[in-house]
Scaffold this motif. Structure first.
Motif, PDB file in Angstrom:
ATOM      1  N   PHE A  38       0.842  -1.206   0.000  1.00  0.00           N
ATOM      2  CA  PHE A  38       0.000   0.000   0.000  1.00  0.00           C
ATOM      3  C   PHE A  38       0.866   1.240   0.000  1.00  0.00           C
ATOM      4  O   PHE A  38       1.980   1.233   0.520  1.00  0.00           O
ATOM      5  CB  PHE A  38      -0.891   0.037   1.260  1.00  0.00           C
ATOM      6  CG  PHE A  38      -2.011  -0.947   1.240  1.00  0.00           C
ATOM      7  CD1 PHE A  38      -3.231  -0.597   0.712  1.00  0.00           C
ATOM      8  CD2 PHE A  38      -1.838  -2.221   1.738  1.00  0.00           C
ATOM      9  CE1 PHE A  38      -4.270  -1.509   0.678  1.00  0.00           C
ATOM     10  CE2 PHE A  38      -2.867  -3.139   1.714  1.00  0.00           C
ATOM     11  CZ  PHE A  38      -4.086  -2.782   1.179  1.00  0.00           C
ATOM     12  N   SER A  39       0.335   2.311  -0.583  1.00  0.00           N
ATOM     13  CA  SER A  39       0.944   3.628  -0.415  1.00  0.00           C
ATOM     14  C   SER A  39      -0.112   4.505   0.270  1.00  0.00           C
ATOM     15  O   SER A  39      -1.306   4.376   0.010  1.00  0.00           O
ATOM     16  CB  SER A  39       1.383   4.220  -1.745  1.00  0.00           C
ATOM     17  OG  SER A  39       0.283   4.435  -2.576  1.00  0.00           O
ATOM     18  N   ILE A  40       0.355   5.375   1.152  1.00  0.00           N
ATOM     19  CA  ILE A  40      -0.550   6.186   1.955  1.00  0.00           C
ATOM     20  C   ILE A  40      -0.363   7.652   1.592  1.00  0.00           C
ATOM     21  O   ILE A  40       0.764   8.131   1.496  1.00  0.00           O
ATOM     22  CB  ILE A  40      -0.264   6.021   3.458  1.00  0.00           C
ATOM     23  CG1 ILE A  40      -0.351   4.555   3.865  1.00  0.00           C
ATOM     24  CG2 ILE A  40      -1.245   6.830   4.280  1.00  0.00           C
ATOM     25  CD1 ILE A  40       0.040   4.321   5.304  1.00  0.00           C
ATOM     26  N   THR A  41      -1.471   8.367   1.427  1.00  0.00           N
ATOM     27  CA  THR A  41      -1.452   9.811   1.281  1.00  0.00           C
ATOM     28  C   THR A  41      -2.075  10.395   2.541  1.00  0.00           C
ATOM     29  O   THR A  41      -3.209  10.059   2.886  1.00  0.00           O
ATOM     30  CB  THR A  41      -2.254  10.253   0.039  1.00  0.00           C
ATOM     31  OG1 THR A  41      -1.710   9.605  -1.102  1.00  0.00           O
ATOM     32  CG2 THR A  41      -2.181  11.740  -0.149  1.00  0.00           C
ATOM     33  N   ILE A  42      -1.328  11.264   3.234  1.00  0.00           N
ATOM     34  CA  ILE A  42      -1.780  11.807   4.513  1.00  0.00           C
ATOM     35  C   ILE A  42      -1.904  13.317   4.417  1.00  0.00           C
ATOM     36  O   ILE A  42      -1.002  13.996   3.944  1.00  0.00           O
ATOM     37  CB  ILE A  42      -0.787  11.459   5.631  1.00  0.00           C
ATOM     38  CG1 ILE A  42      -0.609   9.956   5.704  1.00  0.00           C
ATOM     39  CG2 ILE A  42      -1.253  11.988   6.961  1.00  0.00           C
ATOM     40  CD1 ILE A  42       0.587   9.556   6.489  1.00  0.00           C
ATOM     41  N   VAL A  43      -3.022  13.828   4.916  1.00  0.00           N
ATOM     42  CA  VAL A  43      -3.242  15.265   5.032  1.00  0.00           C
ATOM     43  C   VAL A  43      -3.520  15.552   6.497  1.00  0.00           C
ATOM     44  O   VAL A  43      -4.365  14.884   7.116  1.00  0.00           O
ATOM     45  CB  VAL A  43      -4.433  15.727   4.161  1.00  0.00           C
ATOM     46  CG1 VAL A  43      -4.706  17.196   4.366  1.00  0.00           C
ATOM     47  CG2 VAL A  43      -4.172  15.427   2.709  1.00  0.00           C
ATOM     48  N   PHE A  44      -2.801  16.503   7.069  1.00  0.00           N
ATOM     49  CA  PHE A  44      -3.016  16.872   8.458  1.00  0.00           C
ATOM     50  C   PHE A  44      -4.129  17.898   8.515  1.00  0.00           C
ATOM     51  O   PHE A  44      -4.025  18.979   7.966  1.00  0.00           O
ATOM     52  CB  PHE A  44      -1.721  17.420   9.074  1.00  0.00           C
ATOM     53  CG  PHE A  44      -0.639  16.382   9.128  1.00  0.00           C
ATOM     54  CD1 PHE A  44      -0.592  15.482  10.175  1.00  0.00           C
ATOM     55  CD2 PHE A  44       0.303  16.282   8.113  1.00  0.00           C
ATOM     56  CE1 PHE A  44       0.391  14.510  10.231  1.00  0.00           C
ATOM     57  CE2 PHE A  44       1.284  15.313   8.159  1.00  0.00           C
ATOM     58  CZ  PHE A  44       1.327  14.426   9.226  1.00  0.00           C
ATOM     59  N   GLY A  45      -5.218  17.556   9.194  1.00  0.00           N
ATOM     60  CA  GLY A  45      -6.383  18.428   9.285  1.00  0.00           C
ATOM     61  C   GLY A  45      -6.464  19.110  10.637  1.00  0.00           C
ATOM     62  O   GLY A  45      -5.457  19.401  11.277  1.00  0.00           O
ATOM     63  N   LYS A  46      -7.681  19.333  11.092  1.00  0.00           N
ATOM     64  CA  LYS A  46      -7.902  19.969  12.387  1.00  0.00           C
ATOM     65  C   LYS A  46      -7.523  19.007  13.504  1.00  0.00           C
ATOM     66  O   LYS A  46      -7.789  17.806  13.433  1.00  0.00           O
ATOM     67  CB  LYS A  46      -9.368  20.367  12.526  1.00  0.00           C
ATOM     68  CG  LYS A  46      -9.809  21.387  11.511  1.00  0.00           C
ATOM     69  CD  LYS A  46     -11.291  21.663  11.648  1.00  0.00           C
ATOM     70  CE  LYS A  46     -11.755  22.618  10.561  1.00  0.00           C
ATOM     71  NZ  LYS A  46     -13.199  22.818  10.612  1.00  0.00           N
ATOM     72  N   ALA A  47      -6.949  19.542  14.562  1.00  0.00           N
ATOM     73  CA  ALA A  47      -6.417  18.718  15.639  1.00  0.00           C
ATOM     74  C   ALA A  47      -7.502  18.000  16.441  1.00  0.00           C
ATOM     75  O   ALA A  47      -7.284  16.902  16.925  1.00  0.00           O
ATOM     76  CB  ALA A  47      -5.561  19.557  16.575  1.00  0.00           C
ATOM     77  N   GLY A  48      -8.671  18.567  16.587  1.00  0.00           N
ATOM     78  CA  GLY A  48      -9.695  17.971  17.435  1.00  0.00           C
ATOM     79  C   GLY A  48     -10.557  16.922  16.749  1.00  0.00           C
ATOM     80  O   GLY A  48     -11.246  16.161  17.408  1.00  0.00           O
ATOM     81  N   THR A  49     -10.547  16.872  15.434  1.00  0.00           N
ATOM     82  CA  THR A  49     -11.422  15.951  14.707  1.00  0.00           C
ATOM     83  C   THR A  49     -10.837  14.533  14.714  1.00  0.00           C
ATOM     84  O   THR A  49      -9.619  14.356  14.825  1.00  0.00           O
ATOM     85  CB  THR A  49     -11.596  16.423  13.246  1.00  0.00           C
ATOM     86  OG1 THR A  49     -10.316  16.442  12.617  1.00  0.00           O
ATOM     87  CG2 THR A  49     -12.228  17.791  13.188  1.00  0.00           C
ATOM     88  N   PRO A  50     -11.686  13.525  14.581  1.00  0.00           N
ATOM     89  CA  PRO A  50     -11.158  12.153  14.535  1.00  0.00           C
ATOM     90  C   PRO A  50     -10.441  11.889  13.211  1.00  0.00           C
ATOM     91  O   PRO A  50     -10.713  12.539  12.198  1.00  0.00           O
ATOM     92  CB  PRO A  50     -12.403  11.281  14.663  1.00  0.00           C
ATOM     93  CG  PRO A  50     -13.525  12.134  14.229  1.00  0.00           C
ATOM     94  CD  PRO A  50     -13.138  13.539  14.572  1.00  0.00           C
TER      95      PRO A  50
END
Length: 163
Positions: free
Chosen positions: A78-90
């Motif tokens: 697998f390859s993963i694409t990660i985006v860092f969003g809001k800190a409080g959201t799951p």
């Protein structure tokens, strides 16, 4: 071919029964045994999670806006694409298995189910506020669940998704 009637030591009624037997499961009296269904064994039923809960899934709008714009980490399957969003959201995840992995939907769905189950095992340890999209590679179609789970775990470690 030797018929039962040709053998001298067998009574004629027995020889007739053997020649005219319609069923291989005939009993001593010449009748067929009654059908008995197999006994049900009590197994521990394992609940499989086919999908993540709604709050852990990426919506179409989020997928279209963030899927290709994040940091990318590659693993064996697998390859993963990660985006860092809001800190409080799951943390929200999605698994994409394209037609390049296999032309058969059965194989694609099996890879997807295995990946979602591996993700469900690790969700308590993942940081909050991430959007992660897992893209399956063609090598994933021949992998076992253990190999897929190990690859997802190692790729998530290298991406820094754990606490």
């Amino acid at each position: 071919m030797v018929h039962c009637a040709d053998v001298k030591n067998i009574p004629t009624k027995t020889a007739q029964k053997k020649e005219n037997a319609r069923f291989s499961c005939a009993t001593k009296n010449g009748r067929r045994a009654k059908y008995r269904p197999p006994k049900e064994t009590k197994r521990a039923e394992k609940t499989l999670r086919i999908m993540l809960p709604q709050k852990r899934r990426i919506s179409k709008a989020e997928f279209q806006s963030h899927a290709r714009s994040g940091a990318r980490r590659n693993g064996k399957y697998f390859s993963i694409t990660i985006v860092f969003g809001k800190a409080g959201t799951p943390t929200k995840c999605a698994v994409v298995v394209s037609g390049k992995v296999s032309k058969k939907a059965v194989v694609r769905n099996k890879v997807k189910r295995r990946a979602y189950e591996a993700l469900a095992q690790h969700t308590p340890k993942i940081k909050k506020g991430l959007l992660a999209v897992f893209y399956a590679r063609p090598e994933a179609k021949g992998a076992t669940f253990r190999e897929i789970a190990d690859d997802i775990k190692n790729t998530m470690k290298t991406a820094g998704m754990f606490f």
